[in-house]
Scaffold this active site. Structure first.
Site, short mmCIF file in Angstrom:
data_model
loop_
_atom_site.label_atom_id
_atom_site.label_comp_id
_atom_site.label_asym_id
_atom_site.label_seq_id
_atom_site.Cartn_x
_atom_site.Cartn_y
_atom_site.Cartn_z
N ASP A 169 -0.39 5.19 0.83
CA ASP A 169 -0.70 6.21 1.82
C ASP A 169 -0.73 5.59 3.21
OD1 ASP A 169 -1.29 8.65 2.88
OD2 ASP A 169 -3.32 8.78 2.11
N ASP A 176 0.85 -1.18 0.00
CA ASP A 176 0.00 0.00 0.00
C ASP A 176 0.89 1.24 0.00
OD1 ASP A 176 -2.51 1.41 0.22
OD2 ASP A 176 -2.01 1.77 2.32
N ASP A 180 -1.70 -0.54 6.00
CA ASP A 180 -1.96 0.11 7.29
C ASP A 180 -3.44 0.13 7.65
OD1 ASP A 180 -2.46 2.10 5.20
OD2 ASP A 180 -2.73 3.50 6.87
#
Length: 347
Positions: free
Chosen positions: A25, A23, A226
């Protein structure tokens, strides 16, 4: 602390995999700035032979623009690429429509770019003028208008295939949370009886596309993210192991109370966890903190390796829940544990 290290623990986590779906961001960057340790770790991972595909739900930018941003942050080499949810939407439609079929593109430049790249013909709402479009792709864009959202509903009601790049309700910004594509999709749904086909996380389509780019089998592929409800739940849906990092949005408390579908294989403070040994959290070999203090959260021993303690805290919390022992859901207490472990999230 009970349990013993598994035989497979020796060596860094990345040595167990050939490919990484990462991922962006909250893992690699936050806005214009790199997350601490991320770029250095990923550069070292590439030097050690790990292939990386960055997979993002953000459909607004073409992959080349995202790649340029990563290079500006210091990401080196050529052994990595970027895939977006716009590309997953285009791939889905390219398998079902004739070449050069007309598709209405709503969202940022990344939506139209992906459709054209897949051999379809993107048409903006302003240029529809009765054009016989067969589908509409709705992705995030900073300049989406009421007229465009209304057009999505009109087309979907008329029978066009409606594909949503993702349904993330919020989008992190330097000023706080803003409405994400999911909020705009929900707005359209209030005015239509149609439902979109969703391709972004936590659906498996984006992970399948990324893994195809890597050329790796599921057992050889690791996901790093996250967000428990998108990155980790999606990895599980795609049958992939995952590393959850605490450098972004989901927090330690969220992980302690995560339903099984959103539980990762491993946990680390940030993506540098790839470079150290790690034990699967939900295994008999995992070390765990079995003792709960009077406030209902795990008691941390003084000293010790913070990475191993982090793994032990979560393994212990999951074991306590499985045994029916109550644990506190007080966010402040879990934030205190984060501070003790040095894994406090972005401020």
């Amino acid at each position: 602390m009970s349990g013993s290290a598994a035989v497979g623990e020796a060596g860094p986590l990345l040595a167990r995999y050939r490919g990484l779906i990462c991922d962006l961001d909250g893992v690699v960057y936050r806005g214009a700035s790199a997350v601490p340790h991320a770029v250095e770790t990923l550069n070292e991972a590439a030097e050690r032979g790990l292939s990386v595909v960055f997979a993002t739900n953000n459909a607004s930018r073409p992959p080349g623009d995202v790649a340029d941003h990563l290079r500006e942050l210091g990401l080196a080499g050529t052994g990595w690429s970027v895939v977006t949810s716009s590309q997953a939407a285009a791939a889905y439609l390219a398998e079902r429509l004739a070449p050069r079929a007309l598709v209405c593109a709503v969202g940022g430049p990344g939506v139209a770019h992906a459709l054209a790249e897949a051999g379809l013909t993107p048409v903006r709402v302003a240029d529809l003028a009765g054009a016989p479009v067969e589908a509409v792709v709705q992705g995030l864009g900073h300049d989406i208008t009421w007229r465009e959202l209304a057009a999505v509903g009109y087309l979907a009601e008329a029978g066009a295939a409606w594909v949503a790049t993702n349904i993330d309700r919020t989008l992190p910004t330097p000023y706080g949370k803003a409405p994400g594509n999911g909020a705009l999709v929900a707005l359209v749904q209030t005015a239509t009886s149609a439902s979109p086909h969703v391709v972004g996380k936590p659906k498996a389509a984006l992970f399948d596309l990324a893994r195809a780019r890597l050329g790796t089998a599921p057992p050889d592929t690791l996901v790093c993210g996250d967000l428990l409800g998108t990155d980790i739940e999606g990895a599980n849906a795609a049958g992939l192991d995952s590393l959850f990092v605490l450098s972004g949005s989901s927090r330690l408390r969220d992980l302690a109370f995560a339903p099984r579908r959103s539980r990762p294989t491993y946990v680390a403070a940030d993506v540098s966890g790839l470079l150290v040994p790690a034990l699967p959290l939900d295994s008999a070999s995992a070390e765990r903190l079995d003792g709960l203090g009077p406030d209902g959260v795990p008691d941390l021993p003084s000293g010790g390796d913070s990475g191993r303690l982090l793994q032990a805290v979560i393994a212990g919390a999951w074991a306590a829940r499985a045994d029916g022992r109550p644990i506190s859901d007080d966010a402040r207490l879990w934030e205190r544990i984060e501070q003790q472990l040095g894994v406090a999230g972005p401020q």
